[in-house]
Design a protein around this motif. Structure first.
Motif, PDB file in Angstrom:
ATOM      1  N   SER A 136      -1.520 -14.033   7.516  1.00 29.21           N
ATOM      2  CA  SER A 136      -0.475 -12.944   7.690  1.00 29.21           C
ATOM      3  C   SER A 136      -1.073 -11.886   8.713  1.00 29.21           C
ATOM      4  O   SER A 136      -2.290 -12.022   8.867  1.00 29.21           O
ATOM      5  CB  SER A 136      -0.168 -12.318   6.371  1.00 29.21           C
ATOM      6  OG  SER A 136       0.169 -13.437   5.385  1.00 29.21           O
ATOM      7  N   LEU A 137      -0.346 -11.130   9.245  1.00 29.64           N
ATOM      8  CA  LEU A 137      -0.625  -9.783  10.004  1.00 29.64           C
ATOM      9  C   LEU A 137      -0.295  -8.682   9.125  1.00 29.64           C
ATOM     10  O   LEU A 137       0.632  -8.637   8.212  1.00 29.64           O
ATOM     11  CB  LEU A 137       0.020  -9.874  11.144  1.00 29.64           C
ATOM     12  CG  LEU A 137      -0.444 -10.879  12.163  1.00 29.64           C
ATOM     13  CD1 LEU A 137       0.539 -10.852  13.469  1.00 29.64           C
ATOM     14  CD2 LEU A 137      -1.938 -10.546  12.737  1.00 29.64           C
ATOM     15  N   ALA A 138      -0.912  -7.699   9.526  1.00 30.05           N
ATOM     16  CA  ALA A 138      -0.616  -6.209   8.708  1.00 30.05           C
ATOM     17  C   ALA A 138      -0.850  -5.099   9.813  1.00 30.05           C
ATOM     18  O   ALA A 138      -1.573  -5.052  10.701  1.00 30.05           O
ATOM     19  CB  ALA A 138      -1.708  -5.833   7.753  1.00 30.05           C
ATOM     20  N   HIS A 139       0.223  -4.119   9.861  1.00 32.98           N
ATOM     21  CA  HIS A 139       0.152  -3.162  10.456  1.00 32.98           C
ATOM     22  C   HIS A 139       0.150  -1.887   9.645  1.00 32.98           C
ATOM     23  O   HIS A 139       1.080  -1.515   8.951  1.00 32.98           O
ATOM     24  CB  HIS A 139       1.249  -3.137  11.497  1.00 32.98           C
ATOM     25  CG  HIS A 139       1.701  -1.960  12.307  1.00 32.98           C
ATOM     26  ND1 HIS A 139       0.921  -1.987  13.602  1.00 32.98           N
ATOM     27  CD2 HIS A 139       2.175  -0.850  12.475  1.00 32.98           C
ATOM     28  CE1 HIS A 139       1.179  -0.617  14.198  1.00 32.98           C
ATOM     29  NE2 HIS A 139       1.922   0.071  13.723  1.00 32.98           N
ATOM     30  N   SER A 140      -1.027  -1.312   9.634  1.00 37.14           N
ATOM     31  CA  SER A 140      -0.931  -0.076   8.819  1.00 37.14           C
ATOM     32  C   SER A 140      -1.157   1.218   9.520  1.00 37.14           C
ATOM     33  O   SER A 140      -1.962   1.608  10.448  1.00 37.14           O
ATOM     34  CB  SER A 140      -2.448  -0.112   7.920  1.00 37.14           C
ATOM     35  OG  SER A 140      -2.686   0.661   7.032  1.00 37.14           O
ATOM     36  N   ALA A 141      -0.541   2.172   8.879  1.00 36.83           N
ATOM     37  CA  ALA A 141      -0.684   3.663   9.141  1.00 36.83           C
ATOM     38  C   ALA A 141      -1.931   4.115   8.954  1.00 36.83           C
ATOM     39  O   ALA A 141      -2.711   3.597   7.927  1.00 36.83           O
ATOM     40  CB  ALA A 141       0.662   4.472   8.716  1.00 36.83           C
TER      41      ALA A 141
ATOM     42  N   ASN B  73       0.862  -1.243  -0.177  1.00 34.45           N
ATOM     43  CA  ASN B  73       0.038   0.000  -0.013  1.00 34.45           C
ATOM     44  C   ASN B  73       0.945   1.119  -0.052  1.00 34.45           C
ATOM     45  O   ASN B  73       0.743   2.280   0.909  1.00 34.45           O
ATOM     46  CB  ASN B  73      -0.802   0.255   1.129  1.00 34.45           C
ATOM     47  CG  ASN B  73      -1.882  -1.270   1.171  1.00 34.45           C
ATOM     48  OD1 ASN B  73      -1.895  -1.940   0.192  1.00 34.45           O
ATOM     49  ND2 ASN B  73      -2.432  -1.459   2.264  1.00 34.45           N
TER      50      ASN B  73
ATOM     51  N   LYS C 187       2.577   2.318   3.233  1.00 38.55           N
ATOM     52  CA  LYS C 187       1.840   2.694   4.493  1.00 38.55           C
ATOM     53  C   LYS C 187       1.723   1.549   5.337  1.00 38.55           C
ATOM     54  O   LYS C 187       1.166   1.804   6.595  1.00 38.55           O
ATOM     55  CB  LYS C 187       0.380   3.168   4.054  1.00 38.55           C
ATOM     56  CG  LYS C 187       0.483   4.654   3.198  1.00 38.55           C
ATOM     57  CD  LYS C 187       0.360   5.640   4.075  1.00 38.55           C
ATOM     58  CE  LYS C 187      -1.045   6.108   4.826  1.00 38.55           C
ATOM     59  NZ  LYS C 187      -0.993   7.155   5.636  1.00 38.55           N
ATOM     60  N   CYS C 188       1.798   0.352   4.938  1.00 36.25           N
ATOM     61  CA  CYS C 188       1.301  -0.863   5.602  1.00 36.25           C
ATOM     62  C   CYS C 188       2.525  -1.981   5.381  1.00 36.25           C
ATOM     63  O   CYS C 188       3.002  -2.256   4.497  1.00 36.25           O
ATOM     64  CB  CYS C 188      -0.240  -1.295   5.066  1.00 36.25           C
ATOM     65  SG  CYS C 188      -0.670  -2.902   5.876  1.00 36.25           S
ATOM     66  N   GLY C 189       2.745  -2.307   6.681  1.00 34.39           N
ATOM     67  CA  GLY C 189       3.755  -3.637   6.913  1.00 34.39           C
ATOM     68  C   GLY C 189       3.123  -4.720   7.016  1.00 34.39           C
ATOM     69  O   GLY C 189       2.070  -5.145   7.929  1.00 34.39           O
ATOM     70  N   ARG C 190       3.155  -5.787   6.204  1.00 31.14           N
ATOM     71  CA  ARG C 190       2.925  -6.954   6.226  1.00 31.14           C
ATOM     72  C   ARG C 190       3.840  -8.166   6.573  1.00 31.14           C
ATOM     73  O   ARG C 190       4.995  -8.016   6.331  1.00 31.14           O
ATOM     74  CB  ARG C 190       2.299  -7.618   4.777  1.00 31.14           C
ATOM     75  CG  ARG C 190       1.724  -9.025   4.703  1.00 31.14           C
ATOM     76  CD  ARG C 190       0.989  -9.021   3.383  1.00 31.14           C
ATOM     77  NE  ARG C 190       0.634 -10.639   3.076  1.00 31.14           N
ATOM     78  CZ  ARG C 190      -0.324 -11.011   2.586  1.00 31.14           C
ATOM     79  NH1 ARG C 190      -1.343 -10.186   2.287  1.00 31.14           N
ATOM     80  NH2 ARG C 190      -0.645 -12.363   2.540  1.00 31.14           N
ATOM     81  N   PHE C 191       3.333  -8.786   7.748  1.00 32.01           N
ATOM     82  CA  PHE C 191       4.004 -10.075   8.268  1.00 32.01           C
ATOM     83  C   PHE C 191       3.494 -11.273   7.873  1.00 32.01           C
ATOM     84  O   PHE C 191       2.370 -11.555   8.314  1.00 32.01           O
ATOM     85  CB  PHE C 191       3.944  -9.666   9.863  1.00 32.01           C
ATOM     86  CG  PHE C 191       4.325  -8.774  10.278  1.00 32.01           C
ATOM     87  CD1 PHE C 191       3.515  -7.350  10.445  1.00 32.01           C
ATOM     88  CD2 PHE C 191       5.551  -8.612  11.025  1.00 32.01           C
ATOM     89  CE1 PHE C 191       3.967  -6.245  11.186  1.00 32.01           C
ATOM     90  CE2 PHE C 191       6.324  -7.350  11.568  1.00 32.01           C
ATOM     91  CZ  PHE C 191       5.016  -6.219  11.731  1.00 32.01           C
ATOM     92  N   HIS C 192       4.392 -11.725   6.939  1.00 37.10           N
ATOM     93  CA  HIS C 192       3.643 -12.761   5.714  1.00 37.10           C
ATOM     94  C   HIS C 192       3.970 -14.172   6.039  1.00 37.10           C
ATOM     95  O   HIS C 192       4.963 -14.601   6.487  1.00 37.10           O
ATOM     96  CB  HIS C 192       4.551 -12.349   4.443  1.00 37.10           C
ATOM     97  CG  HIS C 192       4.028 -13.175   3.218  1.00 37.10           C
ATOM     98  ND1 HIS C 192       2.834 -12.774   2.599  1.00 37.10           N
ATOM     99  CD2 HIS C 192       4.595 -14.103   2.574  1.00 37.10           C
ATOM    100  CE1 HIS C 192       2.517 -13.418   1.454  1.00 37.10           C
ATOM    101  NE2 HIS C 192       3.550 -14.091   1.334  1.00 37.10           N
TER     102      HIS C 192
END
Lengths: 158, 158
Positions: free
Chosen positions: B53-58, A30, A33-38
């Motif tokens: 998965s996990l996501a951490h979004s602003a 994105n 804007k977004c970190g993915r722990f995959h």
């Protein structure tokens, strides 16, 4: 008395995956804007679909009287807490082994490998909501083992 | 200006599933201690696995400048919030249509059907964590469409 230990990736590795955002994201999405722990779980759904469900579980009192374990021969099973609260995680090497018990840190979820013996969802202080990802399909996917004598389980400071 | 509407099962039905524990549980498990809201999503993972998965979004500012939509031709995609906070959900009937925008109630998650045009994860007030269940596998599973003119999106009371 079995005293629960903090859940860690290493200790849980023989039984399943810990679903947790640790260290840096696998990659950014994105537009940054977004970190993915995959790809955090070894999902496995033999002859069925990957179903998504919710659970609302009543809490259990400590010390816990652990009377049974169960396993699902046809699929993995993931539980992710939606309330940021710890819960007990029980796994076992088999019906005659002494169960191993972990306590999550509140943010951690878990994915039991297909066929892993485990306890039921065990919130402690209040009712708790979970997202479940498990196999939905026909066929016999539940084995239960009831202990002759229940194990007592408590927290380190219980 | 597109004003977001409250997310409901009915309004979202053409685009995906709302992941929400409404009404009574589908059935009880764990000796009656736990209610299961069963099989809430039309999961579909063509030629890949159901990945977790996990996501951490602003967060994004309002009014939102909606510049693009995307879709995944090979799989459905589920997002479940882990922080009990609302987020914007954008879907569309196609690149030339005006997008439809919903705001969740904080507890709701969503599952986009395979091939549904949608916006990216859009938290509003603070960074937000999500659990993702989507297709993990090889092949081209992303199409993007960038609008010639961005749409402006706001909340009813924005």
């Amino acid at each position: 008395m079995i005293i629960a230990k903090p859940l860690t990736v290493e200790a849980f590795a023989p039984y399943g995956d810990v679903i947790e955002a640790i260290n840096d994201p696998s990659f950014m999405i994105n537009a940054g804007k977004c970190g993915r722990f995959h790809d955090l779980a070894n999902t496995d759904f033999e002859g069925g679909k990957a179903g998504i469900s919710l659970a609302h579980s009543a809490p259990y009192a400590l010390p816990l009287s652990l009377t049974m374990i169960e396993r699902h021969p046809l699929g993995s099973q993931m539980f992710m807490p939606l309330d940021n609260a710890p819960f007990l995680v029980v796994v076992s090497d088999g019906p005659t082994a002494t169960p191993k018990v972990f306590i999550t840190n509140g943010a951690q979820g878990i994915n039991y490998f297909r066929g892993t013996w485990h306890g039921v969802l065990t919130p402690l202080n209040a009712p708790q909501n979970f997202l479940i990802v498990d196999r939905i399909g026909t066929g016999s996917n539940l084995e239960e083992h009831f202990f002759d004598t229940a194990f007592l389980v408590d927290l380190p400071n219980g």
